[in-house]
Design a protein around this motif. Structure first.
Motif, mmCIF file in Angstrom:
data_model
loop_
_atom_site.group_PDB
_atom_site.id
_atom_site.type_symbol
_atom_site.label_atom_id
_atom_site.label_comp_id
_atom_site.label_asym_id
_atom_site.label_seq_id
_atom_site.Cartn_x
_atom_site.Cartn_y
_atom_site.Cartn_z
ATOM 1 N N UNK A 79 -0.962 -2.696 3.107
ATOM 2 C CA UNK A 79 -0.880 -3.407 4.388
ATOM 3 C C UNK A 79 0.538 -3.917 4.652
ATOM 4 N N UNK A 80 1.272 -4.205 3.574
ATOM 5 C CA UNK A 80 2.650 -4.686 3.710
ATOM 6 C C UNK A 80 3.650 -3.522 3.710
ATOM 7 N N UNK A 125 0.362 -5.801 -12.515
ATOM 8 C CA UNK A 125 1.578 -6.579 -12.265
ATOM 9 C C UNK A 125 2.650 -5.752 -11.570
ATOM 10 N N UNK A 126 2.736 -4.468 -11.883
ATOM 11 C CA UNK A 126 3.704 -3.608 -11.216
ATOM 12 C C UNK A 126 3.429 -3.537 -9.717
ATOM 13 N N UNK A 127 2.154 -3.438 -9.347
ATOM 14 C CA UNK A 127 1.785 -3.388 -7.929
ATOM 15 C C UNK A 127 2.111 -4.733 -7.266
ATOM 16 N N UNK A 128 1.834 -5.815 -7.962
ATOM 17 C CA UNK A 128 2.147 -7.145 -7.414
ATOM 18 C C UNK A 128 3.653 -7.319 -7.220
ATOM 19 N N UNK A 131 4.776 -5.554 -4.203
ATOM 20 C CA UNK A 131 4.414 -6.288 -2.980
ATOM 21 C C UNK A 131 5.475 -7.321 -2.607
ATOM 22 N N UNK A 132 6.010 -8.009 -3.598
ATOM 23 C CA UNK A 132 6.967 -9.079 -3.335
ATOM 24 C C UNK A 132 8.420 -8.618 -3.213
ATOM 25 N N UNK A 133 8.670 -7.338 -3.379
ATOM 26 C CA UNK A 133 10.041 -6.826 -3.233
ATOM 27 C C UNK A 133 10.393 -6.658 -1.786
#
Length: 133
Positions: A79-80, A125-128, A131-133
């Motif tokens: 979605x992001x 954690x890699x997916x998270x 997301x924040x990059x």
């Protein structure tokens, strides 16, 4: 959406399939240790299982703890508009680890099981992080 679906969504569906296989495998293994009246009844009282059936049940419950986190991370990243190498590898690591986790857990291989579980967490954690990059 068909064939052009992002690989991350295909890996999410692969994880769903892994969950369904675990559900059926655990139920089938446990069914052999439970009386038919309990299986067909309201199951008000627990009917514990032992051995491989119990390990398969615990492996499935562990999947149920991690899958919502994985699914949420994959959907949020999509979605992001954050799909890319990090989400691809993270999702792949999660799915492969979860697929390996079940037979390793069922076999009773403790240390390897923990390492494979840890790898699945690294995948989430890699997916998270993506997301924040």
């Amino acid at each position: 959406m068909g064939g052009d679906s992002p690989i991350e969504l295909k890996l999410l569906m692969a994880a769903v399939i892994i969950g369904l296989v675990q559900l059926v495998w655990a139920a089938a293994a446990g069914g052999g240790q439970r009386e038919m009246a309990w299986l067909l009844g309201p199951r008000d009282e627990p009917a514990p299982v032992v051995g491989v059936a119990a390990r398969l049940d615990r492996a499935f419950k562990n999947f149920l703890e991690t899958f919502p986190l994985f699914a949420t991370a994959i959907i949020a990243a999509g979605m992001a508009n954050k799909y890319g190498g990090m989400t691809f590898y993270g999702a792949g690591i999660y799915v492969v680890s979860r697929a390996l986790f079940v037979p390793i857990y069922a076999s009773g291989i403790s240390i390897v099981r923990t390492l494979v579980w840890t790898a699945s967490m690294v995948g989430i954690f890699m997916v998270i992080i993506a997301f924040f990059r």
